[in-house]
Write a protein that holds these residues in place. Structure first.
Motif, PDB file in Angstrom:
ATOM      1  N   MET A  86       0.840  -1.189   0.000  1.00 17.37           N
ATOM      2  CA  MET A  86       0.000   0.000   0.000  1.00 17.37           C
ATOM      3  C   MET A  86       0.880   1.245   0.000  1.00 17.37           C
ATOM      4  O   MET A  86       1.891   1.328   0.697  1.00 17.37           O
ATOM      5  N   SER A  87       0.527   2.238  -0.816  1.00 17.84           N
ATOM      6  CA  SER A  87       1.315   3.456  -0.905  1.00 17.84           C
ATOM      7  C   SER A  87       1.064   4.344   0.314  1.00 17.84           C
ATOM      8  O   SER A  87       0.009   4.287   0.941  1.00 17.84           O
ATOM      9  N   LYS A  88       2.048   5.145   0.669  1.00 18.59           N
ATOM     10  CA  LYS A  88       1.942   6.028   1.818  1.00 18.59           C
ATOM     11  C   LYS A  88       1.379   7.365   1.358  1.00 18.59           C
ATOM     12  O   LYS A  88       2.118   8.317   1.093  1.00 18.59           O
ATOM     13  N   VAL A  89       0.068   7.439   1.248  1.00 13.29           N
ATOM     14  CA  VAL A  89      -0.620   8.640   0.788  1.00 13.29           C
ATOM     15  C   VAL A  89      -1.343   9.290   1.960  1.00 13.29           C
ATOM     16  O   VAL A  89      -1.996   8.604   2.757  1.00 13.29           O
ATOM     17  N   HIS A  90      -1.198  10.592   2.068  1.00 20.46           N
ATOM     18  CA  HIS A  90      -1.919  11.349   3.091  1.00 20.46           C
ATOM     19  C   HIS A  90      -2.737  12.480   2.479  1.00 20.46           C
ATOM     20  O   HIS A  90      -3.810  12.807   2.985  1.00 20.46           O
ATOM     21  N   ARG A  91      -2.219  13.058   1.389  1.00 22.62           N
ATOM     22  CA  ARG A  91      -2.883  14.200   0.747  1.00 22.62           C
ATOM     23  C   ARG A  91      -3.075  13.888  -0.730  1.00 22.62           C
ATOM     24  O   ARG A  91      -2.112  13.692  -1.466  1.00 22.62           O
ATOM     25  N   LEU A  92      -4.344  13.844  -1.137  1.00 21.33           N
ATOM     26  CA  LEU A  92      -4.714  13.487  -2.507  1.00 21.33           C
ATOM     27  C   LEU A  92      -5.309  14.694  -3.210  1.00 21.33           C
ATOM     28  O   LEU A  92      -6.156  15.397  -2.654  1.00 21.33           O
ATOM     29  N   GLY A  93      -4.870  14.950  -4.443  1.00 20.54           N
ATOM     30  CA  GLY A  93      -5.449  16.013  -5.253  1.00 20.54           C
ATOM     31  C   GLY A  93      -6.364  15.440  -6.319  1.00 20.54           C
ATOM     32  O   GLY A  93      -6.199  14.299  -6.752  1.00 20.54           O
ATOM     33  N   ILE A  94      -7.352  16.237  -6.724  1.00 24.25           N
ATOM     34  CA  ILE A  94      -8.252  15.820  -7.799  1.00 24.25           C
ATOM     35  C   ILE A  94      -8.606  17.039  -8.634  1.00 24.25           C
ATOM     36  O   ILE A  94      -8.792  18.143  -8.100  1.00 24.25           O
ATOM     37  N   LEU A  95      -8.674  16.862  -9.961  1.00 25.15           N
ATOM     38  CA  LEU A  95      -9.064  17.955 -10.843  1.00 25.15           C
ATOM     39  C   LEU A  95      -9.895  17.412 -12.003  1.00 25.15           C
ATOM     40  O   LEU A  95      -9.831  16.230 -12.329  1.00 25.15           O
ATOM     41  N   THR A  96     -10.676  18.304 -12.604  1.00 29.37           N
ATOM     42  CA  THR A  96     -11.429  17.985 -13.816  1.00 29.37           C
ATOM     43  C   THR A  96     -10.880  18.849 -14.940  1.00 29.37           C
ATOM     44  O   THR A  96     -10.596  20.036 -14.743  1.00 29.37           O
ATOM     45  N   SER A  97     -10.728  18.259 -16.126  1.00 30.87           N
ATOM     46  CA  SER A  97     -10.109  18.979 -17.235  1.00 30.87           C
ATOM     47  C   SER A  97     -10.873  18.720 -18.523  1.00 30.87           C
ATOM     48  O   SER A  97     -11.508  17.674 -18.676  1.00 30.87           O
ATOM     49  N   GLY A  98     -10.812  19.666 -19.462  1.00 33.92           N
ATOM     50  CA  GLY A  98     -11.537  19.532 -20.718  1.00 33.92           C
ATOM     51  C   GLY A  98     -12.967  20.015 -20.588  1.00 33.92           C
ATOM     52  O   GLY A  98     -13.328  20.719 -19.650  1.00 33.92           O
ATOM     53  N   GLY A  99     -13.808  19.621 -21.534  1.00 32.52           N
ATOM     54  CA  GLY A  99     -15.209  20.048 -21.511  1.00 32.52           C
ATOM     55  C   GLY A  99     -15.955  19.447 -20.339  1.00 32.52           C
ATOM     56  O   GLY A  99     -15.641  18.350 -19.868  1.00 32.52           O
ATOM     57  N   ASP A 100     -16.960  20.187 -19.850  1.00 33.97           N
ATOM     58  CA  ASP A 100     -17.758  19.662 -18.738  1.00 33.97           C
ATOM     59  C   ASP A 100     -18.765  18.637 -19.255  1.00 33.97           C
ATOM     60  O   ASP A 100     -18.996  18.513 -20.463  1.00 33.97           O
ATOM     61  N   CYS A 101     -19.337  17.899 -18.333  1.00 35.40           N
ATOM     62  CA  CYS A 101     -20.402  16.948 -18.672  1.00 35.40           C
ATOM     63  C   CYS A 101     -21.097  16.547 -17.382  1.00 35.40           C
ATOM     64  O   CYS A 101     -20.623  16.834 -16.283  1.00 35.40           O
ATOM     65  N   ALA A 102     -22.219  15.886 -17.502  1.00 33.98           N
ATOM     66  CA  ALA A 102     -22.940  15.405 -16.336  1.00 33.98           C
ATOM     67  C   ALA A 102     -22.219  14.200 -15.735  1.00 33.98           C
ATOM     68  O   ALA A 102     -21.734  13.337 -16.461  1.00 33.98           O
ATOM     69  N   GLY A 103     -22.147  14.151 -14.415  1.00 37.06           N
ATOM     70  CA  GLY A 103     -21.532  13.030 -13.720  1.00 37.06           C
ATOM     71  C   GLY A 103     -20.192  13.355 -13.091  1.00 37.06           C
ATOM     72  O   GLY A 103     -19.660  12.571 -12.300  1.00 37.06           O
ATOM     73  N   LEU A 104     -19.616  14.510 -13.413  1.00 33.21           N
ATOM     74  CA  LEU A 104     -18.312  14.867 -12.853  1.00 33.21           C
ATOM     75  C   LEU A 104     -18.391  15.024 -11.339  1.00 33.21           C
ATOM     76  O   LEU A 104     -17.493  14.579 -10.603  1.00 33.21           O
TER      77      LEU A 104
END
Length: 368
Positions: A1-19
């Protein structure tokens, strides 16, 4: 298991339903199952490139029940400004990929989940590999043209919008004995037009992957008339060319050219050949918005949970995908580079032809 404490998330490109459903799933899984903190990056790659960095912590109190149902993306997105050739105020282009990587480290992030289509994933894959950023991808696009996955977030909702539009156009077409043309999104791939047209009872479906002829269209319209019906429904993807293979574009701000006008072009050509009124409806960005369908909510939630699990296992440079009624993960290198087009000899086109729908000219290799 990786030692992760801080996770980032982003959305890119055109928008759509479900993001938002995907963002919610990532936050829920990361916070409640692994005890991580999750940081939402604003406006795609721009959030990490801007100074100060634009982001927000996605704490559990943000998810009170409505986000799953919301269209668009709470984080914002962009489909402009390639970080490797970023437009500057003086008109020059500058490589700002280093700003993206620096922003990742300034936030103290351990890994990044990115939600995007083929073009966005290609750029983000290059950015993350160059900067050594551990990344997992989630596919989204209404065009459904991402390789290695049968479905991407946003496609189901977009098709539902097309079907609803056809359901509304059919009664007025019948009442006035008209040919109704519905122009839908689909620059290079005709998945929306094909699936929506079949489900919505279209008589003619035109997509970028299959050439067509005016003779073929007129022949189908005349056949409908002989069958005793006085109205016709036509669905055409915006990226279709003329029957001679010429692209149709409209001028846009910044000297850009965008697809547009094929519906009205086709309207004039049909009106020259048949004795019927022809009307055109262009759906445009209506297909991107609105509440996500059940399928998009389920797909986004499944993708989000699986993406976090990949991060926990230390499996990076991969994209979650849907194949054979289940979620899997594949190397991003097998995804980026080219779009997944409609197979002209595939089962969905075969279904359309079996229903008597004109879907362009039959390829010679399957013609008889």
């Amino acid at each position: 298991m990786s030692k992760v404490h801080r996770l980032g998330i982003l959305t890119s490109g055109g928008d759509c339903a479900g993001l938002n459903a995907a963002i919610r799933a990532v936050a829920h899984r990361a916070v409640y199952s692994y005890g991580w903190t999750v940081h939402g990056i604003k406006d795609g790659t721009l959030g990490l490139m801007n100074r100060p960095i634009e982001c927000q912590e996605l704490s559990p109190d943000l998810f009170k029940g409505d986000l799953l149902r919301m269209g668009g993306t709470m984080l914002g997105t962009t489909n402009k400004g390639d970080p490797f050739a970023f437009p500057m105020p003086d008109g020059s282009l500058k490589d700002r990929s280093g700003d993206f990587v620096e922003g990742f480290h300034m936030l103290g992030l351990d890994a990044l989940i990115v939600i995007g289509g083929d073009g966005s994933l290609k750029i983000l894959d290059k950015l993350c590999k160059q900067g050594g950023v551990p990344m997992v991808g989630i596919p989204k696009t209404i065009d459904n043209d991402v390789h290695q996955t049968e479905f991407a977030i946003g496609f189901s909702t977009a098709v539902n919008v097309v079907v609803d539009a056809l359901d509304r156009l059919q009664p007025t077409a019948a009442s006035h004995h008209r040919v109704m043309i519905l122009e839908v999104m689909g620059r290079d791939a005709g998945h929306i037009a094909l699936s929506g047209g079949i489900a919505g009872g279209a008589d003619v479906i035109l997509i970028p992957e299959i050439p067509y002829s005016m003779d073929g269209i007129v022949k189908r319209i005349e056949a409908v008339s002989r069958e005793g019906r006085s109205h016709v429904l036509v669905v055409i993807a915006e990226g279709c060319k003329t029957e001679d293979g010429a692209p149709l574009t409209v001028a846009w701000s910044g000297n850009q050219a965008r697809y547009g006008g094929i519906g009205h072009y086709l309207s004039g050509r049909i009106a020259e050949r048949v004795k019927a009124e022809v009307r055109v409806t262009v759906l445009g960005h209506v297909q991107r918005g609105g509440q996500p369908s059940m399928q998009d909510r389920l797909l986004a939630s499944t993708f989000g949970v699986h993406a976090v699990d990949l991060v926990a296992k230390g499996k990076f440079n991969r994209m979650v995908a849907w194949q054979d009624r289940g979620v899997i993960d594949v190397p991003i290198s097998k995804v980026v580079g080219s779009a997944r087009s409609v197979d002209p000899t595939g089962p969905v086109v075969h279904t359309a032809r079996g229903l008597g729908i004109y879907v362009g000219e039959v390829p010679e290799e399957v013609d008889g």
